[in-house]
Enzyme design. Structure first.
Site, mmCIF file in Angstrom:
data_model
loop_
_atom_site.group_PDB
_atom_site.id
_atom_site.type_symbol
_atom_site.label_atom_id
_atom_site.label_comp_id
_atom_site.label_asym_id
_atom_site.label_seq_id
_atom_site.Cartn_x
_atom_site.Cartn_y
_atom_site.Cartn_z
ATOM 1 N N LYS A 95 0.834 -1.202 0.000
ATOM 2 C CA LYS A 95 0.000 0.000 0.000
ATOM 3 C C LYS A 95 0.871 1.254 0.000
ATOM 4 C CE LYS A 95 -2.342 -1.303 3.680
ATOM 5 N NZ LYS A 95 -1.937 -2.717 3.834
ATOM 6 N N CYS A 180 -11.705 1.398 17.146
ATOM 7 C CA CYS A 180 -10.533 0.554 16.891
ATOM 8 C C CYS A 180 -9.538 0.468 18.047
ATOM 9 C CB CYS A 180 -9.827 0.969 15.606
ATOM 10 S SG CYS A 180 -9.076 2.597 15.650
ATOM 11 N N MET A 181 -9.437 1.458 18.929
ATOM 12 C CA MET A 181 -8.413 1.343 19.971
ATOM 13 C C MET A 181 -8.815 1.929 21.317
ATOM 14 S SD MET A 181 -6.720 4.705 19.714
ATOM 15 C CE MET A 181 -8.175 5.162 20.534
ATOM 16 N N MET A 356 -6.756 -4.872 16.806
ATOM 17 C CA MET A 356 -8.212 -4.913 16.915
ATOM 18 C C MET A 356 -8.742 -6.179 17.610
ATOM 19 S SD MET A 356 -8.580 -2.109 15.465
ATOM 20 C CE MET A 356 -7.627 -1.099 14.339
ATOM 21 N N GLY A 393 -4.368 1.210 14.194
ATOM 22 C CA GLY A 393 -4.651 0.942 12.789
ATOM 23 C C GLY A 393 -4.712 2.174 11.920
ATOM 24 N N GLN A 394 -4.745 3.371 12.523
ATOM 25 C CA GLN A 394 -4.850 4.605 11.758
ATOM 26 C C GLN A 394 -3.615 5.471 11.992
ATOM 27 O OE1 GLN A 394 -9.064 6.145 11.291
ATOM 28 N NE2 GLN A 394 -9.192 5.227 13.307
#
Length: 813
Positions: A95, A180-181, A356, A393-394
């Protein structure tokens, strides 16, 4: 990183070099940006007359890889891994090598669009868009909500935070990071009294054993995972233990695969602690000096719980024998004893890694504190390679959400709205009247959307919502309850700022075109406390504009309308920026926005908050020179700035008391100690039954990031993974007479989703379980998922609910 992945990355690197060399003959237009010199980092990249290179963190996950961005004629034409970056040392994932292409999808949003009565979208001018938003807020500020993101830059999140809590006295601001966190945050707070990890990525370079808890870093954080697998190629012996509910690419690299039942991580952690006590192999000295024991009171669950004695802890943990844990978790007694023996061995260094799988959990806070507790009880803590580490995740879930505090209950720098002293400190930094900050926490994400989609006359008290930099129409759980009902509510007004059309913009009343990544200045904070800065390099398309500017322009329109909250104590605009002569720069006018560096102004204001929880940041200009710095960053006697790799450890953390080996200086018990928690196992709120006999788990894939709104517009990635799917076990498929590739209906009590079947594919779920990735906006699996959430963190459980699979022909009949 797998061999195929390395090959793909290598080929892509060569392609990008070739592309850049071919393009290097043209002149660069404009560009007063400080360009990183080639010999500083990218000595093998072309530096022809027309090409300029500059640094930026990758736009995707929370790893924080640094890229070199090649710009020519006002366009990003090449991307390369940054060899000077400690995070990725020149490597990128599939990516990352394509990140430049996300700017150039054919359907970029380029002008504000207003929904008409017939459902069509009409282009309008920015002035009209800002007036519409300001009027709705002015008329009813208390029913306005701001939904943001872990993709917000630090200045974007800080501006939104100040606008809501310092301007509107409204705490209804929350980020998608709640999804997510949030459980990682409450896990850190409950254990150490302060959020964010003690270790850093260096742990991956020095551990003897890596345990992945419900985590698939081979696909989700491939560059980090390659730091471990590359060590094997150099002859080092690193043992990888994968604890998961399905086989993944991480399993392929693991020495041990421990397949647990859904929700099995909680009893596994309890079982390890049981064995450490039973075998007498816990670290008695570390525990006596540095730990307390904790549990929830009988009156209910709280973040900080109440003290229990070591004897009481021993009594409670005694119930989690290997035999009982085996029944609850699905692991064998031998596997549980193996883990207990491993943590009882102080000759090995163990790093636990999760994301996650442990966070999206109805016992999310509990399992986070339990795994921290395993490391504390065993003494596998605070040394390079010995650490419990939660990944994000971000790209700025840590920097913007956790540090700036863009959560419904929080204030910048680890402060909370419910604490009078914290509100007073914040009001002082913002120079706003005492008492302006509301003491009542706002709605968390699930509650916020519930209130937005309940009719106003039935108590739904959120009437206007502004969504920036995220896509809740695809990511919220139980979409039929929390999002899809909006389309039937005429008095609810949804404003969405984004770069591409998404399921969220489909229901938006007003769509704002946003600048993204290197089309604007920015600062991110990654998973290892590293703050990373970059400059704008190219212009956004059409009339797309910065999200920070949108917030400031709305605030100034309210200021013009006479909203008292947009004034500070001196009557000045709360976002006022003065030039060197003391004149105010009209940053609310977009053609004047870049007359000054608004990011720098906001960051320097925000820095004041960071010292109170020892999350000290350096001045903005220090980040311009660096590939990120890990906080706390403290000034040295010679005027230089030093980052910190390992918190709470005396050999590295400058805030540990002189002579102390460890010091948990934000301990919730105020005695410098961390907390080892006990939690009883609780079954999930929904389990398979005769009607819905399968466990459904959701997640991500290597090729696509988040909802795929960026990566699905990159042809190479979309070709590699063109559609969502449901992974099935071969025996389950045979029993249901389902063929490879056949379309089926996955359904629960909440909704359904049509998907093709992938049997024994990339992931291999055991019998009775299915897995569906959520990146495909044409196949919304969150119509099926459950909105039950952790009672402490309020984070929903996307990893398990009861579902069934039907052949399409059966569903149609």
């Amino acid at each position: 990183m797998s061999q195929s992945m390395q090959t793909l990355s290598h080929d892509r690197r060569q392609l990008l070099k070739a592309s850049a060399l071919a393009a290097a003959g043209s002149l660069v237009t404009g560009g007063s940006l400080p360009v990183v010199q080639a010999d500083q980092a990218v000595d093998d990249l072309p530096t022809g007359e027309g090409m300029s290179w500059n640094k930026a963190p990758c736009r995707f996950c929370g790893t924080g890889c640094h890229v070199q961005v090649g710009v020519e004629d006002g366009r990003v034409v090449a991307v390369a891994g940054d060899k000077a970056a400690d995070v990725n040392k020149g490597l990128l994932c599939v990516k990352g090598y394509h990140v430049g292409g996300i700017l150039y999808g054919k359907d970029r949003l380029t002008e504000p669009l207003l929904r008409q009565e017939d459902g069509s979208l009409k282009p309008i001018e920015w002035d009209e868009a800002i007036k519409i938003i300001a009027k709705r807020i002015f008329d009813s500020p208390e029913t306005f909500a701001f939904y943001g993101s872990g993709q917000w830059t630090i200045p974007e999140g800080y501006a939104a935070q100040k606008f809501m809590k310092g301007g509107l006295s409204n705490n209804h601001i929350d980020p998608n990071a709640r999804l997510c966190m949030a459980s990682a945050v409450t896990g850190f707070l409950g254990t150490y009294g302060v959020d964010e990890p003690a270790g850093c990525y260096q742990d991956l370079d020095e551990c003897d054993v890596l345990i992945t808890w419900g985590n698939n870093p081979a696909e989700m954080h491939p560059v980090l995972f390659s730091r471990v697998t590359d060590r094997r190629s150099r002859g080092e012996n690193v043992r990888i233990i994968d604890i998961g509910t399905r086989r993944t690419r991480t399993t392929d690299a693991a020495n041990d695969y421990l397949e647990m039942d859904s929700h099995g991580d909680v009893p596994i952690a309890l079982g390890i602690m049981h064995l450490l006590i039973e075998n007498g192999t816990y670290d008695k000295s570390f525990v006596e000096k540095h730990c307390n024991f904790r549990a929830h009171p009988e009156s209910g669950k709280t973040l900080f719980g109440e003290a229990i004695s070591e004897d009481e802890f021993r009594k409670r943990i005694a119930e989690y024998t290997p035999e009982r844990v085996s029944e609850l978790s699905g692991l064998s007694v031998e596997q549980i004893r193996m883990l207990g023996d491993l943590f009882g061995d102080d000759d090995v260094k163990i790093t636990s890694l999760w994301c996650m799988g442990m966070n999206q959990h109805t016992m999310g806070t509990a399992i986070n504190t339990l795994v921290h507790g395993v490391h504390l009880l065993s003494g596998h803590f605070g040394k390079p390679g010995d650490s419990p580490t939660s990944l994000t995740g971000q790209p700025s879930a840590c920097g913007t959400v956790r540090e700036v505090g863009t959560l419904a209950h929080a204030l910048p720098g680890g402060r909370i709205v419910a604490n009078p002293e914290h509100r007073q400190q914040c009001e002082g930094f913002w120079n706003i009247p005492e008492g302006r900050i509301n003491a009542t926490p706002g709605y968390h994400t699930v509650k916020m959307f519930d209130q937005f989609t309940i009719p106003t006359d039935e108590g739904g008290d959120i009437t206007t919502m502004f969504v920036q930099v995220t896509n809740p129409g695809q990511t919220l759980p139980n979409l039929n309850k929390l999002f899809n009902d909006k389309k039937n509510l005429a008095d609810k007004f949804l404003i969405v700022s984004d770069v591409y059309p998404t399921p969220t913009t489909e229901l938006a009343d007003l769509i704002l075109p946003a600048a993204m990544w290197v089309e604007k200045n920015g600062i991110y904070g990654n998973s290892e406390r590293r703050t990373q800065q970059w400059f704008k390099m190219v212009d956004p398309p059409g009339d797309a504009r910065d999200d920070t500017w949108m917030t400031i322009a709305i605030a100034h329109k309210l200021f013009e309308m006479g909203h008292e909250g947009m004034k500070d104590k001196d009557g000045e605009f709360i976002f006022a920026v003065k030039d060197e002569s003391g004149e105010e720069v009209p940053i609310w006018e977009f053609d004047r926005y870049y007359d000054t560096n608004v990011d720098k102004h906001l960051f320097e204001e925000y820095r004041q908050f960071t010292t109170m929880k020892h999350k000290n940041l350096a001045p903005y200009d220090e980040y311009v020179k660096a590939r990120g710095l890990r906080w706390p960053v403290v000034e040295q006697e010679d005027g230089s700035w030093r980052e910190t790799k390992f918190r709470f450890s005396g050999f590295d953390d400058p805030f540990v008391a002189e002579g102390e080996e460890f010091d948990f200086y934000h301990s919730s018990t105020k005695d410098g100690r961390a907390q080892i928690w006990f939690h009883d196992y609780e079954p999930p709120p929904e389990m398979p039954d005769d009607e819905y006999p399968m466990w459904l788990c959701t997640g991500r894939v290597l090729e696509h990031w988040h909802t795929g709104s960026m990566t699905r517009r990159l042809a190479p990635l979309n070709r590699a993974m063109p559609t969502g799917y449901v992974e099935m076990n071969m025996e389950d498929a045979k029993a249901a007479n389902i063929r490879q590739g056949e379309k089926v209906i996955v359904e629960s009590r909440r909704g359904s989703c049509e998907l093709p079947v992938w049997i024994d594919g990339r992931g291999r779920p055991p019998r009775g379980t299915i897995f569906v990735p959520f990146f495909d906006e044409t196949k919304l699996i969150n119509n099926v998922t459950l909105d039950e959430h952790c009672p402490i963190s309020k984070q929903p459980d996307y990893k398990k609910c009861a579902a069934r699979v039907k052949k399409l022909s059966e569903a149609e009949s």
